[in-house]
Structures are given as C-alpha cells and as structure tokens.
Design a protein around this motif. Sequence first.
Motif, PDB file in Angstrom:
ATOM      1  N   SER A   1     -47.411  -8.828 -13.974  1.00 46.54           N
ATOM      2  CA  SER A   1     -48.349  -9.876 -13.642  1.00 46.54           C
ATOM      3  C   SER A   1     -47.870 -10.515 -12.349  1.00 46.54           C
ATOM      4  CB  SER A   1     -48.430 -10.923 -14.755  1.00 46.54           C
ATOM      5  OG  SER A   1     -49.352 -11.934 -14.429  1.00 46.54           O
ATOM      6  N   LEU A   2     -48.667 -10.396 -11.291  1.00 47.42           N
ATOM      7  CA  LEU A   2     -48.235 -10.791  -9.953  1.00 47.42           C
ATOM      8  C   LEU A   2     -49.189 -11.827  -9.381  1.00 47.42           C
ATOM      9  CD1 LEU A   2     -47.701  -7.145  -8.649  1.00 47.42           C
ATOM     10  CD2 LEU A   2     -45.888  -8.718  -9.345  1.00 47.42           C
TER      11      LEU A   2
ATOM     12  N   SER B   1     -36.085  -9.800  -1.080  1.00 47.57           N
ATOM     13  CA  SER B   1     -34.936 -10.263  -0.301  1.00 47.57           C
ATOM     14  C   SER B   1     -34.619  -9.151   0.687  1.00 47.57           C
ATOM     15  CB  SER B   1     -33.738 -10.532  -1.216  1.00 47.57           C
ATOM     16  OG  SER B   1     -32.600 -10.873  -0.451  1.00 47.57           O
ATOM     17  N   GLY B   2     -35.040  -9.347   1.936  1.00 54.52           N
ATOM     18  CA  GLY B   2     -34.950  -8.245   2.885  1.00 54.52           C
ATOM     19  C   GLY B   2     -35.853  -7.121   2.439  1.00 54.52           C
ATOM     20  N   ARG B   3     -35.272  -5.950   2.169  1.00 53.43           N
ATOM     21  CA  ARG B   3     -36.050  -4.802   1.686  1.00 53.43           C
ATOM     22  C   ARG B   3     -35.715  -4.473   0.224  1.00 53.43           C
ATOM     23  NH1 ARG B   3     -39.176  -1.964   5.760  1.00 53.43           N
ATOM     24  NH2 ARG B   3     -39.471  -3.549   7.343  1.00 53.43           N
ATOM     25  N   THR B   4     -35.255  -5.454  -0.530  1.00 50.04           N
ATOM     26  CA  THR B   4     -35.025  -5.282  -1.958  1.00 50.04           C
ATOM     27  C   THR B   4     -35.964  -6.203  -2.718  1.00 50.04           C
ATOM     28  OG1 THR B   4     -32.693  -4.739  -1.623  1.00 50.04           O
ATOM     29  CG2 THR B   4     -33.348  -5.404  -3.839  1.00 50.04           C
ATOM     30  N   LEU B   5     -36.716  -5.646  -3.655  1.00 43.44           N
ATOM     31  CA  LEU B   5     -37.703  -6.407  -4.407  1.00 43.44           C
ATOM     32  C   LEU B   5     -37.375  -6.322  -5.892  1.00 43.44           C
ATOM     33  CD1 LEU B   5     -40.388  -7.976  -4.528  1.00 43.44           C
ATOM     34  CD2 LEU B   5     -41.575  -5.758  -4.570  1.00 43.44           C
ATOM     35  N   ARG B   6     -37.223  -7.470  -6.527  1.00 46.67           N
ATOM     36  CA  ARG B   6     -36.906  -7.524  -7.959  1.00 46.67           C
ATOM     37  C   ARG B   6     -38.105  -8.058  -8.729  1.00 46.67           C
ATOM     38  NH1 ARG B   6     -32.372  -8.674  -5.063  1.00 46.67           N
ATOM     39  NH2 ARG B   6     -30.521  -7.413  -5.600  1.00 46.67           N
ATOM     40  N   LEU B   7     -38.519  -7.292  -9.740  1.00 40.67           N
ATOM     41  CA  LEU B   7     -39.685  -7.645 -10.539  1.00 40.67           C
ATOM     42  C   LEU B   7     -39.333  -7.644 -12.017  1.00 40.67           C
ATOM     43  CD1 LEU B   7     -42.402  -5.413  -8.798  1.00 40.67           C
ATOM     44  CD2 LEU B   7     -42.002  -7.856  -8.454  1.00 40.67           C
ATOM     45  N   SER B   8     -40.006  -8.503 -12.774  1.00 44.40           N
ATOM     46  CA  SER B   8     -39.834  -8.544 -14.231  1.00 44.40           C
ATOM     47  C   SER B   8     -41.141  -8.127 -14.882  1.00 44.40           C
ATOM     48  CB  SER B   8     -39.472  -9.965 -14.683  1.00 44.40           C
ATOM     49  OG  SER B   8     -38.272 -10.391 -14.091  1.00 44.40           O
TER      50      SER B   8
ATOM     51  N   GLU C   1     -43.708  -7.599 -18.288  1.00 41.70           N
ATOM     52  CA  GLU C   1     -44.003  -8.356 -19.508  1.00 41.70           C
ATOM     53  C   GLU C   1     -43.271  -7.790 -20.708  1.00 41.70           C
ATOM     54  OE1 GLU C   1     -48.211  -8.801 -20.058  1.00 41.70           O
ATOM     55  OE2 GLU C   1     -48.331 -10.360 -18.514  1.00 41.70           O
ATOM     56  N   GLY C   2     -42.833  -6.531 -20.608  1.00 46.75           N
ATOM     57  CA  GLY C   2     -42.049  -5.926 -21.679  1.00 46.75           C
ATOM     58  C   GLY C   2     -40.576  -6.305 -21.639  1.00 46.75           C
ATOM     59  N   GLY C   3     -40.172  -7.093 -20.645  1.00 42.43           N
ATOM     60  CA  GLY C   3     -38.802  -7.581 -20.582  1.00 42.43           C
ATOM     61  C   GLY C   3     -37.867  -6.771 -19.706  1.00 42.43           C
ATOM     62  N   ARG C   4     -38.392  -5.797 -18.958  1.00 40.42           N
ATOM     63  CA  ARG C   4     -37.535  -5.012 -18.079  1.00 40.42           C
ATOM     64  C   ARG C   4     -37.355  -5.703 -16.738  1.00 40.42           C
ATOM     65  NH1 ARG C   4     -39.581   0.512 -16.843  1.00 40.42           N
ATOM     66  NH2 ARG C   4     -41.655  -0.294 -17.370  1.00 40.42           N
ATOM     67  N   GLU C   5     -36.204  -5.511 -16.128  1.00 35.76           N
ATOM     68  CA  GLU C   5     -35.935  -5.999 -14.780  1.00 35.76           C
ATOM     69  C   GLU C   5     -35.885  -4.787 -13.846  1.00 35.76           C
ATOM     70  OE1 GLU C   5     -35.780  -9.227 -13.960  1.00 35.76           O
ATOM     71  OE2 GLU C   5     -36.202  -9.686 -16.068  1.00 35.76           O
ATOM     72  N   LEU C   6     -36.732  -4.786 -12.842  1.00 33.11           N
ATOM     73  CA  LEU C   6     -36.823  -3.672 -11.909  1.00 33.11           C
ATOM     74  C   LEU C   6     -36.262  -4.089 -10.556  1.00 33.11           C
ATOM     75  CD1 LEU C   6     -40.515  -2.578 -12.655  1.00 33.11           C
ATOM     76  CD2 LEU C   6     -38.425  -1.672 -13.685  1.00 33.11           C
ATOM     77  N   GLU C   7     -35.442  -3.234  -9.976  1.00 32.66           N
ATOM     78  CA  GLU C   7     -34.956  -3.453  -8.621  1.00 32.66           C
ATOM     79  C   GLU C   7     -35.494  -2.334  -7.752  1.00 32.66           C
ATOM     80  OE1 GLU C   7     -30.907  -4.995  -7.634  1.00 32.66           O
ATOM     81  OE2 GLU C   7     -30.698  -3.020  -6.669  1.00 32.66           O
ATOM     82  N   LEU C   8     -36.380  -2.683  -6.836  1.00 34.05           N
ATOM     83  CA  LEU C   8     -37.063  -1.699  -6.001  1.00 34.05           C
ATOM     84  C   LEU C   8     -36.494  -1.735  -4.594  1.00 34.05           C
ATOM     85  CD1 LEU C   8     -40.768  -2.428  -7.056  1.00 34.05           C
ATOM     86  CD2 LEU C   8     -39.098  -0.926  -8.172  1.00 34.05           C
ATOM     87  N   HIS C   9     -36.303  -0.549  -4.032  1.00 35.19           N
ATOM     88  CA  HIS C   9     -35.770  -0.423  -2.677  1.00 35.19           C
ATOM     89  C   HIS C   9     -36.919  -0.011  -1.755  1.00 35.19           C
ATOM     90  CE1 HIS C   9     -32.386   0.112  -5.464  1.00 35.19           C
ATOM     91  NE2 HIS C   9     -31.730  -0.601  -4.554  1.00 35.19           N
ATOM     92  N   LEU C  10     -37.326  -0.938  -0.905  1.00 38.55           N
ATOM     93  CA  LEU C  10     -38.495  -0.718  -0.055  1.00 38.55           C
ATOM     94  C   LEU C  10     -38.141   0.174   1.127  1.00 38.55           C
ATOM     95  CD1 LEU C  10     -39.838  -4.383   0.016  1.00 38.55           C
ATOM     96  CD2 LEU C  10     -40.464  -2.538  -1.559  1.00 38.55           C
ATOM     97  N   PRO C  11     -39.082   1.011   1.563  1.00 34.96           N
ATOM     98  CA  PRO C  11     -38.853   1.850   2.745  1.00 34.96           C
ATOM     99  C   PRO C  11     -38.480   0.998   3.960  1.00 34.96           C
ATOM    100  CG  PRO C  11     -40.815   2.582   1.580  1.00 34.96           C
ATOM    101  CD  PRO C  11     -40.386   1.302   0.933  1.00 34.96           C
ATOM    102  N   THR C  12     -37.819   1.625   4.923  1.00 33.10           N
ATOM    103  CA  THR C  12     -37.257   0.885   6.061  1.00 33.10           C
ATOM    104  C   THR C  12     -38.107   0.972   7.324  1.00 33.10           C
ATOM    105  OG1 THR C  12     -35.911   2.812   6.674  1.00 33.10           O
ATOM    106  CG2 THR C  12     -34.907   1.188   5.203  1.00 33.10           C
ATOM    107  N   TYR C  13     -39.267   1.646   7.274  1.00 31.64           N
ATOM    108  CA  TYR C  13     -40.061   1.770   8.488  1.00 31.64           C
ATOM    109  C   TYR C  13     -40.687   0.425   8.877  1.00 31.64           C
ATOM    110  CZ  TYR C  13     -43.765   2.477   4.942  1.00 31.64           C
ATOM    111  OH  TYR C  13     -44.607   2.361   3.858  1.00 31.64           O
TER     112      TYR C  13
END
Length: 565
Positions: free
Chosen positions: A185-186, A194-201, A203-215
Amino acid sequence: MAQIISFGPELEEYVRDESRTVGEADSISFPTSEDDVRDVLRSLHAAAAPATVQGARTGLAAGAVPHGGHVMNLSRMDRVLGLRQDDDGRFYVRVQPGVVLANLRKQLAGKSLPTVGWSDESLAALDALYAGPEQFFPTDPTETSACIGGMVACNASGARSYGYGPVRPHVSALRVVLADGDVLSLARGQVRASGRTLRLSTEGGRELELHLPTYQMPRTKNASGYYVADDMDALDLFVGSDGTLGVVTEVELALTVAPAVVWGISCFFESEEAALDFTCAVRPTLARAAAIEYFDAGALSILRTQREKSAAFSSLPAVDERFACCVYLELDCESEDEGTAELYAIGDAMAAVGANEADTWVARTDVDRECQRFFRHAVPESVNMLIDERRRTNPAITKLGSDMSVPDERLHDVVALYRTTLAEAGLQSAAWGHIGSNHLHVNVLPRDDEDFAAGKGLFARWAAEVTSMGGAVSAEHGVGKIKRGFLKTMYGARHIQEMAALKLELDPAAQLGRGNLFGEDLLDAMRAEKGEAAGASGDAAAVATPVAGEVAPMPGEAKRGGEGA
C-alpha cells in the motif's frame, strides 16, 4: 471469486492488443476485486506459472500480449471506490484499474460518479466536489477507451501532457499485489528511497530492500523502463513498470480544477522549418498552453485524400495545398482576457518566423472545438485505414510508429534526422504528435515487405541517434515487448541487468509480464545464476498452469474487508 478459465477459440481477442501483435495463453481470469487478484496470483505462484496483466488492450507496445501462461484481465475491476478532500481543498478519486478514462471523464463532468459502497467520508467529499468548480483528470491519451490501470502501467500522457505532464504526477496512491499475493500500500510522500536503496513493508509483514538501477534518466519526456532517481518516492517505481513488478488493484488520482476558458488554435505553415522555429519561439511566451501538437505534410496529404474519397470525413475543413504542416495549440485559461493575451503571443511568434497570423483556425466554442478535435483524431484514424487497406493484400505488414523524444535544444536535429533517413530509404511516412515536448510519432507506411523491413531498420537507427541526443526511446507508450531492443540501446546491457535484478527482488520466480522490458532468457539466466529453479520457462509448453476452476484462498487467511484502503 474469479475463475481460472482454460483458453479456447472464443477468447482469442485476449491474446492481442492495438500493437497488432498476437500471442498465446493457456488460461485466463477476470477478477472483480483485489481479493480475486490475490487468490489467482497465489494459485499461479504455487504452480510457477507466468501471468500477463491486461486491461482495455489499447497499448501499442504489446505489453498486454501474453507469451504463454495465464492472462489476468482487469477490465471488470471497473468501480469508482471513493473520494477524499485534503486540508488544502484538493480532491482525490479512488478507482479500480479497469475504470475507463472516457467514463471517468463523463462522470466527473456530469457530476454522476457512481457511489455504491462509498463511506460517509467519501459521500461528504462528493457533496463538496459538486458544490465547487468543475474538476477533471487531465491526462489525455488519444485512445480514451484506455483504462486507468493501463495508463499507470505505461505512464501514459497524450496531447495535454505539455501543460499537465504524464499520468505519474497525478497518481497519489496505489495498492499493488505482488506475484505471491502479498500487498503493498503506497501513498505519495510516505516512503522515499535512501539514495538508490528503497525499503518497503508489505501488508503480510515482510520487509523488502530493493536496489534501484544506477542509470540517469534523460531530461525529456520519458516512459522507457523503470523510473529511478536518488531519494525517489516509492510510488513512482510502480508507475510505468509495464506490469512487471506487481498488479495494480487500486489507483488514487488527484483531480484538477477545470479551466474556465478552453480555446484551440490551428496554425498553418508553408514550410516545416517555419513550424519548428515557431514552436521554439512560442513555448517560452505562453503561460497557459496545455497542448502543442503537430501534423506534417504527409499527415495533411492523407487527410486531404480521405476528405475527398470517404463520406465519413467529408465534414473535415479543406486545407489549402500551399500549407505543408500545422501546429495546434490548446489554451486552458482562467478568463477570456487571459486567452486573448495568449493569442497575441501566438500571432507575434508566427510573424517572427515569416508566417501569417491570418493562416489560423481559432476555436472558441464547443462546436468549433469538437470540429478541431475531429480534425486531429482523423489523422491517425486515416493512417490506420490506409494500412488496413494494404494489409488486405499483404497481411504481414503493419504501420510502424515511433515514440521517441529529445530535449528542447535538439528538436531541429531530430526532425532533420527523420527527414534525411526517410528520404534515403524511399519510405512513405506521416508524422504527428507532441511537438511541444519534442515528441513526434513518425509513422512509416509500408507498401510491401521490403518497406516493412527497411522501416524496422530505420527505427533501430533512430533509437541510437535519439539516445546520443539525450533522448528517450519511448516517451509515452511504454516499452512492452516491441521496444525492449531499443531500451537496451538506450541504457546498455549492464543497466538492463540492473532492471532485471530489481524485478527479481519483487518477483523472484519472474512470473509477471514476462517478455516486457527485457527478454525472458535474461531473467531465466539470472535466476539460474542464483541457483533457483527456472520454474517460469519462456517455453509455453513447459509452463506449469493451475487447473481451471474456482480459486480458493490460502487456508487460514482472512479476506481483506471491502474494496477500499
């Protein structure tokens, strides 16, 4: 609950879209709620089956065309779910992804939004909406039968994007179901990278750490690949993601106060150079331009022919043969005095390039504006009719339409590129589109297989040249399956791998939108490198699919109450 239905001949329309591309599928579902979407995705996830999400199938990049596996068609998720008003008085409407743009426009203009199931808060906001000035949703793709979910998937824009931008800035919240049935839910402004790192939670309780492309994205109108930037809003990643990261089940759209005065001005020029000079001159002088559009000599010639040969186009105004092209401007103003001042600026800009301000068609009334709209929309319709006529003798050929944009300072350069290379190849063409954003749809009109092959080769060359100019290979249609080679030209192999790696962080089995943005072989190779089972094979015959029938929720999992967030 939605059923998973085995594919049969009666469902063939769901393996194609407006790109004229045809795919194949094993099964299909028509969810009507987010719970249905979650149920189907969990079943597909358990079977490691790929899924292609589609809505109205009006796209031109084959993003909705399946390559085996399952089709999830969201056209029946067409409810308006609610409305809110923020502390600043702005209104936001919440819809399911299958809501059709034309219907939403009519409901807003006619103050007839359907309110079944709305909360008391939404109904109170509706009273305030109807008591105030008219509100509208400004994103304006040519095909108004598009659905909101599809527009979000490709970051659609259209004529009024010059003044209002694409759909992205008007999206204030999303609900997205991931491939395994979990939900994000966004809301705009709530989560940033934070820079090119995106952290999302989830609704099922998982914590995701996404590494965004650098272009770095180009400084121009752009719908090419994932939107990424330092410290970006999480919401923006999913707008324009071509159905590859999750299934959008709810969209909240910010509304805008409708302009009090809308005038359309068609300016005719005897040379293309004058039209380009006019565009560059008039842009900085206009404060209220919603659209700056273009029709070249090829487009006007086709219109003249259609007007003479087809009764359906006989009401089109005659365009004098001395005119080589037309620039159309739409002014959205707060008063007629403001519109008049803008008209003077347009006349001055025409005079500055040697054109005559009398060579204009100004539409101030609803009747005149409707006639102008017919004129503008008749161009692509006429071109499609011409190609359909040629396809009767050679079904293998189709129209080839470009969707590339460049920065302001490269407008003359890119048009020179188009003219020189088209002449060298001896190809028939017609160009129209969003010249205010340096974004022309150059349409190659093949007469035979040789023309078709030459046109495809030309587009590949243009992609490289436009990239070197700092432009984008897709400005509004998205990449889908058709333009993924251009995307590699634009960003290079390393950045394409970064995009694929980001997808796999959200969709580890590579199930959603396979073939969109990057090839299936790349996804499977990257999964194999991680030692994961290549469950979602690109070979449709090897894809595991769930048994057709009604899908049940996972044992012990409660349903989410209602449709709203």
